[in-house]
Design a protein around this motif. Sequence first.
Motif, short mmCIF file in Angstrom:
data_model
loop_
_atom_site.label_atom_id
_atom_site.label_comp_id
_atom_site.label_asym_id
_atom_site.label_seq_id
_atom_site.Cartn_x
_atom_site.Cartn_y
_atom_site.Cartn_z
N ALA A 1 41.30 36.33 36.48
CA ALA A 1 40.25 35.56 35.82
C ALA A 1 39.59 36.38 34.70
N PHE A 2 39.39 37.67 34.94
CA PHE A 2 38.84 38.53 33.90
C PHE A 2 39.78 38.60 32.70
N GLY A 3 41.06 38.81 32.96
CA GLY A 3 42.03 38.89 31.86
C GLY A 3 42.11 37.60 31.07
N ALA A 4 42.15 36.47 31.78
CA ALA A 4 42.19 35.18 31.09
C ALA A 4 40.90 34.93 30.33
N GLY A 5 39.77 35.34 30.91
CA GLY A 5 38.49 35.16 30.23
C GLY A 5 38.40 35.96 28.96
N VAL A 6 38.93 37.18 28.97
CA VAL A 6 38.91 38.00 27.76
C VAL A 6 39.87 37.44 26.71
N ASN B 1 30.95 37.73 29.01
CA ASN B 1 31.07 36.54 29.85
C ASN B 1 32.23 36.66 30.83
N ALA B 2 33.33 37.23 30.40
CA ALA B 2 34.47 37.42 31.30
C ALA B 2 34.11 38.38 32.42
N THR B 3 33.30 39.38 32.13
CA THR B 3 32.90 40.36 33.14
C THR B 3 31.88 39.79 34.12
N MET B 4 30.91 39.08 33.60
CA MET B 4 29.79 38.62 34.43
C MET B 4 30.14 37.44 35.33
N HIS B 5 31.15 36.68 35.01
CA HIS B 5 31.46 35.46 35.76
C HIS B 5 32.74 35.57 36.58
N THR B 6 33.00 36.74 37.15
CA THR B 6 34.18 36.87 38.01
C THR B 6 33.91 36.36 39.42
N PHE C 1 34.94 31.47 30.12
CA PHE C 1 35.71 31.24 28.91
C PHE C 1 34.82 31.00 27.69
N SER C 2 33.55 31.39 27.79
CA SER C 2 32.57 31.29 26.70
C SER C 2 32.34 29.86 26.24
N LEU C 3 32.45 28.91 27.18
CA LEU C 3 32.22 27.51 26.84
C LEU C 3 30.82 27.07 27.23
N GLY C 4 30.09 27.90 27.94
CA GLY C 4 28.69 27.61 28.29
C GLY C 4 27.78 28.13 27.19
N GLU C 5 26.59 28.53 27.57
CA GLU C 5 25.65 29.08 26.59
C GLU C 5 26.02 30.50 26.24
N VAL D 1 39.42 41.04 49.77
CA VAL D 1 40.75 41.61 49.51
C VAL D 1 41.63 40.58 48.81
N PHE D 2 41.60 39.33 49.29
CA PHE D 2 42.45 38.31 48.69
C PHE D 2 41.91 37.81 47.35
N MET D 3 40.61 37.91 47.12
CA MET D 3 40.03 37.46 45.86
C MET D 3 40.16 38.49 44.75
N PHE D 4 40.44 39.75 45.08
CA PHE D 4 40.53 40.78 44.06
C PHE D 4 41.58 40.47 42.99
N PRO D 5 42.82 40.10 43.34
CA PRO D 5 43.79 39.77 42.28
C PRO D 5 43.38 38.54 41.47
N VAL D 6 42.72 37.59 42.12
CA VAL D 6 42.25 36.40 41.42
C VAL D 6 41.17 36.78 40.41
N LYS D 7 40.26 37.67 40.82
CA LYS D 7 39.20 38.10 39.91
C LYS D 7 39.76 38.88 38.73
N ILE D 8 40.77 39.70 38.97
CA ILE D 8 41.40 40.45 37.88
C ILE D 8 42.08 39.48 36.91
#
Length: 126
Positions: A41-46, A104-109, A118-122, A32-39
């Motif tokens: 992180a997804f937005g920042a990743g995109v 990458n933003a979707t898979m690494h939440t 942030f697409s800095l890996g492979e 429950v507490f990680m849900f806003p963080v994951k959202i």
Amino acid sequence: MKKLVAAMLSVIALTITCVTPVFAEENPVKQVFMFPVKIAAFGAGVVVGTPIAIVRTSAKNTKKSTKDLGGEGNAVKTGLAAIVGLPLGVFTGTLEGSYYGISNATMHTDKPFCKEAFSLGELGDD
């Protein structure tokens, strides 16, 4: 109307209880507490990762298409091939990079704000 609402609520309750064992491994409070963080992180990743992925794949595709068109060894052929290879590489890199950035933003939440998000890996077949 009340019977329809009661039937829908019972179907939803049965559906949720069927999927509950899947989430039994993790702490529900943490989820429950990680849900806003994951959202976030997804937005920042995109927003950040997609342009990075576009630039990286455009550079890779430009080099590859120029090399494929001009061959190796002759600087004049390589220079002329770059005239066609640059737009081709940028176009295909934009399409491919857009896919990789959002993917990458979707898979690494599960690990928010990691370098892969942030697409800095492979990227794909690097």
